[in-house]
Design an enzyme around this catalytic site. Structure first.
Site, PDB file in Angstrom:
ATOM      1  CD  GLU A   1      32.653  31.611  43.371  1.00 24.03           C
ATOM      2  OE1 GLU A   1      32.815  32.312  44.391  1.00 24.03           O
ATOM      3  OE2 GLU A   1      33.586  31.024  42.785  1.00 24.03           O
TER       4      GLU A   1
ATOM      5  CD  GLU B   1      39.506  33.186  45.635  1.00 23.56           C
ATOM      6  OE1 GLU B   1      38.929  32.096  45.820  1.00 23.56           O
ATOM      7  OE2 GLU B   1      38.922  34.284  45.768  1.00 23.56           O
ATOM      8  CG  HIS B   2      38.551  30.309  41.180  1.00 23.84           C
ATOM      9  ND1 HIS B   2      37.704  29.221  41.249  1.00 23.84           N
ATOM     10  CD2 HIS B   2      37.900  31.319  41.826  1.00 23.84           C
ATOM     11  CE1 HIS B   2      36.601  29.544  41.902  1.00 23.84           C
ATOM     12  NE2 HIS B   2      36.691  30.819  42.265  1.00 23.84           N
TER      13      HIS B   2
END
Length: 227
Positions: A153, A76-77
């Site tokens: 994160e 996703e990143h």
């Protein structure tokens, strides 16, 4: 034609073509399943002259192995970092020019990519989003940067305290992928190879998008509103 049952398009917006209805008006939700298997959902909301679109890939943490734990979220990143047509800087500049906001979220069963853009720039913004999703190069020079961001994160998530849901998931799903946290672990992400993330991308994203898919989406009619 390859079925696109792994892909959902949600459009929350004003009409995509034609004059805008009166401010504050809204209509019924319209849904359509295209011949290629992709589900399209239109949620009218005429309170502001903006369009939000969510492209939902039916692939997430449940589709990982122990060796690729965290790959769905890592990917996703990476998808924001450049395509075969645009660099990361060109993507950001294009979105800024049309006043677009983009974001993404990874879950156990899906990955959701969204864009919010002024009505008159929707098609341009949506094309950029599709380019990111289906023509990304996962630039090798960006891989370590994103690895560090994902590890940060994970650290932030861990600092929030005890995950009360985790023991329940482990009891319910045993050693399966649904028992694991979506973000992965620091150790796992530190060892994850680009080739593994690239294989995940090719398995769950690249086979979804074809010229047939784009042709079918063009002109789709949802309750009298056309894309």
């Amino acid at each position: 034609m390859k079925p696109l049952k792994g892909l959902i398009l949600l459009v929350w917006s004003l009409a995509l073509a034609g004059p805008a209805p009166a401010a504050g008006s809204s209509g019924a939700v319209h849904t359509e399943r295209l011949d290629n298997g992709m589900d399209v959902v239109l949620v009218p909301n005429h309170s502001v002259p903006m369009i939000a679109a969510n492209v939902i890939i039916r692939a997430g943490a449940r589709d990982e192995t122990w060796d690729t734990w965290g790959a769905a979220h890592f990917l996703e990143h990476l998808l924001f970092n450049g395509t075969s047509e645009r660099s990361q800087e060109e993507i950001r500049a294009a979105f800024d020019r049309i006043g677009a906001y983009d974001n993404a979220h990874t879950g156990s069963h899906f990955t959701d990519f969204m864009i919010l853009v002024p009505r008159e720039h929707f098609l341009e913004g949506f094309e950029i989003l599709l380019d990111m999703l289906f023509h990304s190069t996962l630039p090798p020079q960006k891989f370590e940067k994103e690895r560090g961001i994902v590890i940060e994160e994970i650290a932030r998530s861990s600092s929030h305290g005890y995950d009360a849901d985790l023991p329940f998931r482990r009891w319910l799903f045993g050693n399966g992928p649904l028992s694991r946290q979506v973000l992965g672990t620091v150790d796992g992400i530190s060892r994850l190879k680009r080739d593994s993330v690239l294989a995940f991308y090719r398995r769950w994203y690249c086979l979804l998008y074809t010229s047939d898919a784009a042709d079918e989406l063009d002109g789709v009619d949802l309750g009298g509103r056309r894309i």
